[in-house]
Write a protein that holds these residues in place. Structure first.
Motif, PDB file in Angstrom:
ATOM      1  N   THR A  72       0.983  -1.066   0.187  1.00 56.33           N
ATOM      2  CA  THR A  72       0.032   0.100  -0.089  1.00 56.33           C
ATOM      3  C   THR A  72       0.669   1.339   0.029  1.00 56.33           C
ATOM      4  OG1 THR A  72      -1.778  -1.202   1.190  1.00 56.33           O
ATOM      5  CG2 THR A  72      -1.614   1.313   1.306  1.00 56.33           C
ATOM      6  N   LEU A  73       0.600   2.242  -0.982  1.00 57.60           N
ATOM      7  CA  LEU A  73       1.396   3.388  -0.876  1.00 57.60           C
ATOM      8  C   LEU A  73       0.848   4.161   0.155  1.00 57.60           C
ATOM      9  CD1 LEU A  73       0.911   4.153  -4.568  1.00 57.60           C
ATOM     10  CD2 LEU A  73       3.012   3.336  -3.297  1.00 57.60           C
ATOM     11  N   VAL A  74       1.872   4.423   1.314  1.00 60.81           N
ATOM     12  CA  VAL A  74       1.586   5.237   2.297  1.00 60.81           C
ATOM     13  C   VAL A  74       1.041   6.647   2.152  1.00 60.81           C
ATOM     14  CG1 VAL A  74       2.320   6.098   4.605  1.00 60.81           C
ATOM     15  CG2 VAL A  74       2.964   3.882   3.719  1.00 60.81           C
ATOM     16  N   GLY A  75      -0.075   6.902   2.541  1.00 63.43           N
ATOM     17  CA  GLY A  75      -0.472   8.352   2.376  1.00 63.43           C
ATOM     18  C   GLY A  75      -1.031   8.710   0.890  1.00 63.43           C
ATOM     19  N   SER A  76      -0.956   7.687  -0.010  1.00 68.12           N
ATOM     20  CA  SER A  76      -1.449   7.806  -1.343  1.00 68.12           C
ATOM     21  C   SER A  76      -2.672   7.972  -1.659  1.00 68.12           C
ATOM     22  CB  SER A  76      -0.582   7.131  -2.375  1.00 68.12           C
ATOM     23  OG  SER A  76      -1.328   5.713  -2.294  1.00 68.12           O
ATOM     24  N   GLY A  77      -3.483   6.911  -0.795  1.00 71.98           N
ATOM     25  CA  GLY A  77      -4.756   6.633  -0.903  1.00 71.98           C
ATOM     26  C   GLY A  77      -5.341   5.763  -2.132  1.00 71.98           C
ATOM     27  N   VAL A  78      -4.154   5.214  -2.710  1.00 75.33           N
ATOM     28  CA  VAL A  78      -4.372   4.302  -3.795  1.00 75.33           C
ATOM     29  C   VAL A  78      -3.371   3.019  -3.650  1.00 75.33           C
ATOM     30  CG1 VAL A  78      -3.987   3.941  -6.056  1.00 75.33           C
ATOM     31  CG2 VAL A  78      -4.700   6.112  -5.260  1.00 75.33           C
ATOM     32  N   PRO A  79      -4.353   2.082  -3.260  1.00 74.23           N
ATOM     33  CA  PRO A  79      -3.547   0.634  -3.089  1.00 74.23           C
ATOM     34  C   PRO A  79      -2.780   0.251  -4.282  1.00 74.23           C
ATOM     35  CG  PRO A  79      -5.807   0.291  -2.754  1.00 74.23           C
ATOM     36  CD  PRO A  79      -5.693   1.600  -3.182  1.00 74.23           C
ATOM     37  N   ALA A 111      -8.597   2.611   1.100  1.00 77.34           N
ATOM     38  CA  ALA A 111      -7.889   3.428  -0.126  1.00 77.34           C
ATOM     39  C   ALA A 111      -8.137   4.847   0.168  1.00 77.34           C
ATOM     40  CB  ALA A 111      -8.460   2.949  -1.568  1.00 77.34           C
ATOM     41  N   GLN A 112      -9.373   5.277   0.606  1.00 78.13           N
ATOM     42  CA  GLN A 112      -9.600   6.729   0.629  1.00 78.13           C
ATOM     43  C   GLN A 112      -9.332   7.320   1.868  1.00 78.13           C
ATOM     44  OE1 GLN A 112     -13.861   6.775  -0.409  1.00 78.13           O
ATOM     45  NE2 GLN A 112     -13.401   7.358  -2.591  1.00 78.13           N
ATOM     46  N   TYR A 113      -9.461   6.651   3.015  1.00 78.83           N
ATOM     47  CA  TYR A 113      -9.124   7.207   4.423  1.00 78.83           C
ATOM     48  C   TYR A 113      -7.941   6.776   5.371  1.00 78.83           C
ATOM     49  CZ  TYR A 113     -13.569   9.412   2.870  1.00 78.83           C
ATOM     50  OH  TYR A 113     -14.365   9.879   2.294  1.00 78.83           O
ATOM     51  N   LEU A 114      -8.064   5.231   5.388  1.00 82.12           N
ATOM     52  CA  LEU A 114      -7.186   4.748   6.311  1.00 82.12           C
ATOM     53  C   LEU A 114      -5.751   4.851   5.649  1.00 82.12           C
ATOM     54  CD1 LEU A 114      -7.264   3.233   8.711  1.00 82.12           C
ATOM     55  CD2 LEU A 114      -7.099   1.044   7.400  1.00 82.12           C
ATOM     56  N   SER A 115      -5.603   4.805   4.375  1.00 74.24           N
ATOM     57  CA  SER A 115      -4.132   4.988   3.900  1.00 74.24           C
ATOM     58  C   SER A 115      -3.620   6.413   3.920  1.00 74.24           C
ATOM     59  CB  SER A 115      -3.950   4.277   2.556  1.00 74.24           C
ATOM     60  OG  SER A 115      -4.508   5.035   1.682  1.00 74.24           O
ATOM     61  N   THR A 116      -4.607   7.233   3.719  1.00 77.27           N
ATOM     62  CA  THR A 116      -4.124   8.720   3.823  1.00 77.27           C
ATOM     63  C   THR A 116      -3.956   9.250   5.308  1.00 77.27           C
ATOM     64  OG1 THR A 116      -6.515   9.466   3.472  1.00 77.27           O
ATOM     65  CG2 THR A 116      -5.014   9.225   1.633  1.00 77.27           C
ATOM     66  N   TYR A 117      -5.012   9.175   6.115  1.00 78.59           N
ATOM     67  CA  TYR A 117      -4.926   9.817   7.379  1.00 78.59           C
ATOM     68  C   TYR A 117      -3.837   9.060   8.132  1.00 78.59           C
ATOM     69  CZ  TYR A 117      -8.804  12.685   6.824  1.00 78.59           C
ATOM     70  OH  TYR A 117      -9.851  13.742   6.181  1.00 78.59           O
ATOM     71  N   GLN A 118      -3.856   7.581   8.361  1.00 75.78           N
ATOM     72  CA  GLN A 118      -2.970   6.870   9.005  1.00 75.78           C
ATOM     73  C   GLN A 118      -1.380   6.967   8.540  1.00 75.78           C
ATOM     74  OE1 GLN A 118      -3.118   4.652  11.715  1.00 75.78           O
ATOM     75  NE2 GLN A 118      -4.736   5.444  12.343  1.00 75.78           N
ATOM     76  N   GLY A 119      -1.481   6.950   7.110  1.00 71.17           N
ATOM     77  CA  GLY A 119      -0.176   7.100   6.355  1.00 71.17           C
ATOM     78  C   GLY A 119       0.495   8.469   6.563  1.00 71.17           C
ATOM     79  N   PHE A 120      -0.102   9.294   6.385  1.00 65.66           N
ATOM     80  CA  PHE A 120       0.497  10.872   6.671  1.00 65.66           C
ATOM     81  C   PHE A 120       0.841  10.876   8.061  1.00 65.66           C
ATOM     82  CE2 PHE A 120      -1.481  12.110   2.497  1.00 65.66           C
ATOM     83  CZ  PHE A 120      -0.229  12.228   1.807  1.00 65.66           C
ATOM     84  N   ALA A 121      -0.093  10.474   8.883  1.00 60.56           N
ATOM     85  CA  ALA A 121       0.222  10.637  10.322  1.00 60.56           C
ATOM     86  C   ALA A 121       1.227  10.100  10.774  1.00 60.56           C
ATOM     87  CB  ALA A 121      -1.025  10.383  11.370  1.00 60.56           C
ATOM     88  N   ALA A 122       1.629   8.733  10.458  1.00 58.04           N
ATOM     89  CA  ALA A 122       2.725   7.941  10.551  1.00 58.04           C
ATOM     90  C   ALA A 122       4.109   8.488   9.994  1.00 58.04           C
ATOM     91  CB  ALA A 122       2.603   6.434  10.281  1.00 58.04           C
ATOM     92  N   THR A 123       3.997   8.947   8.824  1.00 56.21           N
ATOM     93  CA  THR A 123       5.308   9.200   8.098  1.00 56.21           C
ATOM     94  C   THR A 123       5.764  10.717   8.782  1.00 56.21           C
ATOM     95  OG1 THR A 123       4.390   8.342   5.904  1.00 56.21           O
ATOM     96  CG2 THR A 123       6.047  10.157   5.784  1.00 56.21           C
ATOM     97  N   ASN A 124       4.927  11.517   9.030  1.00 60.61           N
ATOM     98  CA  ASN A 124       5.115  12.858   9.554  1.00 60.61           C
ATOM     99  C   ASN A 124       5.116  13.111  10.973  1.00 60.61           C
ATOM    100  OD1 ASN A 124       5.877  13.834   6.952  1.00 60.61           O
ATOM    101  ND2 ASN A 124       3.688  14.150   6.465  1.00 60.61           N
ATOM    102  N   GLN A 125       4.768  11.791  11.783  1.00 60.74           N
ATOM    103  CA  GLN A 125       4.993  11.889  13.235  1.00 60.74           C
ATOM    104  C   GLN A 125       3.899  12.623  13.927  1.00 60.74           C
ATOM    105  OE1 GLN A 125       8.972  12.505  13.991  1.00 60.74           O
ATOM    106  NE2 GLN A 125       9.535  10.359  13.504  1.00 60.74           N
ATOM    107  N   TRP A 126       2.690  12.841  13.138  1.00 63.56           N
ATOM    108  CA  TRP A 126       1.447  13.269  13.873  1.00 63.56           C
ATOM    109  C   TRP A 126       0.778  12.397  14.938  1.00 63.56           C
ATOM    110  CZ3 TRP A 126       0.670  18.634  13.635  1.00 63.56           C
ATOM    111  CH2 TRP A 126       1.081  19.235  12.688  1.00 63.56           C
TER     112      TRP A 126
END
Length: 191
Positions: A72-79, A111-126
């Protein structure tokens, strides 16, 4: 006399029709959903709160690690599918959310929410947490609002979130965030 009988009959007919229509009106309960999740026995409101709490609770080290190591592309919203390998994201997501989402609903949510919100939060340490969730039944499902606290070291900022959800056989079949008041944009930035 004939006019009097006609007026009385017309009035009675209108009264019967009016009462019939009043009886058919909605009660404010969602027409397309059942009150409980058929597989878990949870109410629709509880199911919705479970989805929102899971989505907006970080850091989630297990989910962050799975997203980092998966296809899954982290934060992309597209698996994106890795050729020939099993996807550990599917397993952990199915374990956490499979009982409350339909199959298509879960694919869309991931695809639309979990990968984006969780992905960006994890990547940018929010860090995020849900402070308050309200769900209101509508004629087509539920409208929801949530107050999400977020921040880098302390969760000192708040973003009101709103959206709607529909259920099929007691499971979330459609989940949509209509407004996050800029939260996703904030999570995208390292800040």
């Amino acid at each position: 006399m004939f006019f009097m009988k006609t007026k009385v009959m017309l009035f009675a007919l209108l009264l019967v029709v009016g009462v019939g229509f009043a009886g058919c009106r909605g009660t404010g309960q969602p027409a397309s959903s059942s009150k409980t999740n058929s597989s878990s026995g949870e109410s629709a409101e509880t199911v919705l709160k479970t989805a929102l709490t899971g989505l907006f609770s970080t850091p989630d080290k297990e989910m962050a690690e799975v997203l980092r190591q998966s296809s899954t592309l982290v934060g992309s919203g597209v698996p994106k599918q890795a050729s020939g390998s099993s996807n550990p994201t599917d397993t952990i997501i199915q374990k956490r959310y499979g009982r409350i989402f339909t199959e298509q609903g879960l694919v869309s949510f991931t695809a639309q929410y979990l990968s984006t919100y969780q992905g960006f939060a994890a990547t940018n340490q929010w860090k995020m947490s849900v402070d308050e969730i309200k769900a209101t039944g509508t004629t087509t499902g539920y409208d929801f609002t949530a107050r999400v606290k977020y921040g880098k070291k302390q969760q000192d900022k708040t973003a009101p979130i709103s959206g709607d959800a529909q259920f099929t056989n007691g499971k979330l079949s459609s989940f949509r965030i209509s407004s996050d008041n800029g939260l996703l944009d904030v999570l995208r930035n390292a800040g």
